[in-house]
Structure formats: C-alpha cells, structure tokens
Design a protein around this motif. Structure first.
Motif, short mmCIF file in Angstrom:
data_model
loop_
_atom_site.label_atom_id
_atom_site.label_comp_id
_atom_site.label_asym_id
_atom_site.label_seq_id
_atom_site.Cartn_x
_atom_site.Cartn_y
_atom_site.Cartn_z
N MET A 194 0.61 -0.85 0.31
CA MET A 194 0.04 0.18 -0.44
C MET A 194 0.31 1.06 -0.06
N PRO A 195 1.88 1.58 0.88
CA PRO A 195 2.62 2.53 0.77
C PRO A 195 3.55 2.62 -0.24
N ASP A 196 3.78 2.22 -1.46
CA ASP A 196 3.93 2.09 -2.60
C ASP A 196 3.11 2.62 -3.52
N CYS A 197 1.83 1.63 -3.40
CA CYS A 197 1.16 1.71 -4.22
C CYS A 197 0.77 3.52 -3.76
N ILE A 240 -5.14 -4.29 -4.48
CA ILE A 240 -4.19 -3.64 -4.23
C ILE A 240 -5.69 -2.42 -3.96
N GLY A 241 -6.00 -2.25 -5.82
CA GLY A 241 -7.30 -1.87 -5.86
C GLY A 241 -8.02 -1.51 -5.36
N VAL A 242 -8.74 -2.21 -4.20
CA VAL A 242 -9.41 -2.40 -3.10
C VAL A 242 -9.42 -1.64 -2.35
N GLN A 243 -7.50 -2.28 -2.16
CA GLN A 243 -7.14 -1.87 -0.39
C GLN A 243 -7.12 0.08 -0.47
N MET A 244 -6.67 0.23 -1.91
CA MET A 244 -6.34 1.97 -2.28
C MET A 244 -8.16 2.81 -1.87
N LEU A 245 -8.55 2.32 -2.41
CA LEU A 245 -10.43 3.18 -1.64
C LEU A 245 -10.39 4.03 -0.68
N PHE A 246 -9.89 2.92 0.67
CA PHE A 246 -10.45 2.82 2.41
C PHE A 246 -9.52 3.99 2.75
N GLN A 247 -9.80 3.93 3.92
CA GLN A 247 -9.24 5.56 4.90
C GLN A 247 -7.77 5.76 4.92
N HIS A 248 -7.88 4.39 5.23
CA HIS A 248 -5.85 4.37 6.20
C HIS A 248 -5.80 2.50 5.75
N SER A 249 -4.36 2.33 6.17
CA SER A 249 -4.14 1.36 6.01
C SER A 249 -2.97 0.71 6.77
N PRO A 304 -15.39 4.56 3.80
CA PRO A 304 -15.09 4.71 5.34
C PRO A 304 -14.47 3.59 5.09
N GLY A 305 -13.17 2.90 5.61
CA GLY A 305 -12.60 2.32 7.00
C GLY A 305 -11.70 2.34 6.95
N ARG A 306 -10.52 0.57 6.55
CA ARG A 306 -9.85 0.92 6.76
C ARG A 306 -8.81 -1.13 6.06
N VAL A 307 -7.73 -0.61 6.27
CA VAL A 307 -6.98 -1.74 5.66
C VAL A 307 -6.39 -2.57 7.05
N CYS A 308 -6.15 -4.04 7.21
CA CYS A 308 -5.83 -4.90 8.09
C CYS A 308 -4.79 -5.95 7.62
N ARG A 309 -3.97 -6.23 8.20
CA ARG A 309 -3.70 -7.64 7.94
C ARG A 309 -3.97 -9.18 8.80
N PHE A 355 -16.65 -0.91 -8.12
CA PHE A 355 -16.76 -2.25 -7.90
C PHE A 355 -15.25 -2.69 -7.40
N ALA A 356 -14.92 -3.27 -6.59
CA ALA A 356 -13.56 -4.00 -6.22
C ALA A 356 -13.64 -5.36 -5.29
N VAL A 357 -12.62 -5.57 -5.56
CA VAL A 357 -12.25 -7.30 -5.37
C VAL A 357 -11.03 -6.89 -4.50
N GLN A 358 -11.09 -8.27 -3.65
CA GLN A 358 -8.98 -8.52 -2.83
C GLN A 358 -8.79 -9.33 -4.02
N PHE A 359 -9.38 -10.32 -4.62
CA PHE A 359 -9.25 -11.52 -5.29
C PHE A 359 -8.53 -10.89 -6.70
N HIS A 360 -8.29 -11.99 -7.58
CA HIS A 360 -7.53 -11.38 -9.12
C HIS A 360 -8.75 -12.08 -10.23
N PRO A 361 -9.74 -11.77 -10.44
CA PRO A 361 -10.37 -12.15 -11.88
C PRO A 361 -9.89 -12.49 -12.84
#
Length: 211
Positions: free
Chosen positions: A53-56, A83-92, A104-109, A186-192
């Motif tokens: 995410m920081p590189d993104c 990463i295209g879904v994660q970048m949409l949120f407020q914080h990682s 609204p929301g965050r990215v968690c490990r 529309f955004a997904v964590q998986f790779h279609p």
C-alpha cells in the motif's frame, strides 16, 4: 465502442488484466496507461495491482495519477483489483498510510496466528483459491454461482465501516470482506484475471455494467 483504461502505476500484473478484458470484450479498446488524460477519455477504468500500500500511494502521486483516479471513481464504471480495492479506503495498517478515502474503513493485516477448520496453521499471505460468498445481489455477479472460487494473493484485507459496502465475504482463518461496491464502484480482493471462468465472467459483466 467502449474504451477501458487499465491504470499503470508500477504495481504489476497489468498486462494479464488487459488481456483478460480483451478476451471477454471483443471490440473494446483496452489501454494500459499512466497518462491521466487517458483516464479522463476512457468510458471505464480498472485499477489492478500487486504489492504494498505505501508504494501504491507513492506511485499514484509521483505519476500524477491521484486526481485522475479520484475523478474516475466518482464519474464512471470503476473496477479495483487487489491493491485496487485497498487503496479506496481511508487508512492502511501496512506502512500506516492513508488511502484515497473514497470509502469509509481501513485495511488490516491478517492475524499472525490463524488456523483452519482442521486446526492446521494457516500461512500469511493468503495465497490460492477460496470461495467467495455473495453478500448482496449485483450485476457483476450475473451468471456466477454463489460460493464460486476465486484466486487470492494478499496479507491485508479491507474492513469497511459500513455494512452496505460489502458485496462479498470469504473465510481464511477469519471472515473478511472480499468485494465491495457503491454506486459506480466495484472492487475485489481476489484476482479475476487469474480465476478461470468465474473471473472472466466477472470481467465481462463489468464491461456490460451501466451503473
């Protein structure tokens, strides 16, 4: 003829996404691009990517793409992948960096210690095929059976602040959100693009989607 911009911000896996879209949308113009003007001209925008995410966020800014991506997410059919879904949120949590703040929301490990149903230790990153449970009806699920399997590669996942954003969930040690949607996004964590027929169907649905 539809024009699709696949955003190139140096995060990899772009050509396979473009080829998959070309396969399901004959006649469409698919352009892998780092030019903000191409995003403005395109009918649809796809933001894929693998990495951190920081590189993104750094690359989006350095390449002058930040504002163009924000405009695309506000104005036209927009598909985020990995990463295209994660970048949409407020914080990682990854690098403790802000995202675009569109949703609204965050990215968690994933937790350090997770176990499968049989008690076996689960590895992080989550890598491989897993079932995707469709939480709500959506045009991008058309023709895709609930609990279809998609391909994942990730150590972080999104945690939306609003349940209404959740389009699908998956379980890997813990349940996590694997797809989100709002309006034209529309955004997904998986790779279609790596997910065989189900993934190709989702990409084809995106190309036909008129939110």
């Amino acid at each position: 003829m539809s024009t699709v911009a696949v955003v190139d911000y140096g995060m990899g896996n772009l050509r396979s996404v473009a080829k998959a879209i070309e396969h399901v949308a004959a006649g469409a113009t698919v352009k892998v691009t780092a030019d903000p003007a191409d995003l403005a001209r395109a009918d649809r925008v796809v933001v894929p990517g693998q990495g951190a995410m920081p590189d993104c966020m750094e690359e989006l800014t350095a390449r002058g793409l930040l504002e163009a991506v924000l405009r695309a997410a506000a104005e036209k059919p927009f598909l985020g992948i990995c990463i295209g879904v994660q970048m949409l949120f407020q914080h990682s949590e990854e690098g403790n960096v802000p995202g675009l703040g569109i949703l609204p929301g965050r990215v968690c490990r994933f937790p350090a210690a997770m176990h499968g149903p049989d008690g076996s230790r689960l590895k992080v990153p989550h890598m491989g095929w897993n079932q995707v449970a469709q939480v709500r009806a959506h045009p991008l699920w058309d023709g895709i059976a609930d609990q279809s399997r998609f391909y994942f590669v990730h150590s972080y996942y999104v945690e939306p602040a609003e349940q209404s954003l959740v389009a699908a969930s998956t379980c890997y040690g813990i349940p996590f959100t694997s797809a989100v949607t709002r309006d034209n996004i529309f955004a997904v964590q998986f790779h279609p693009e790596k997910s065989a027929q189900a993934g190709l169907r989702l990409l084809g649905n995106f190309m036909r989607w008129n939110p």
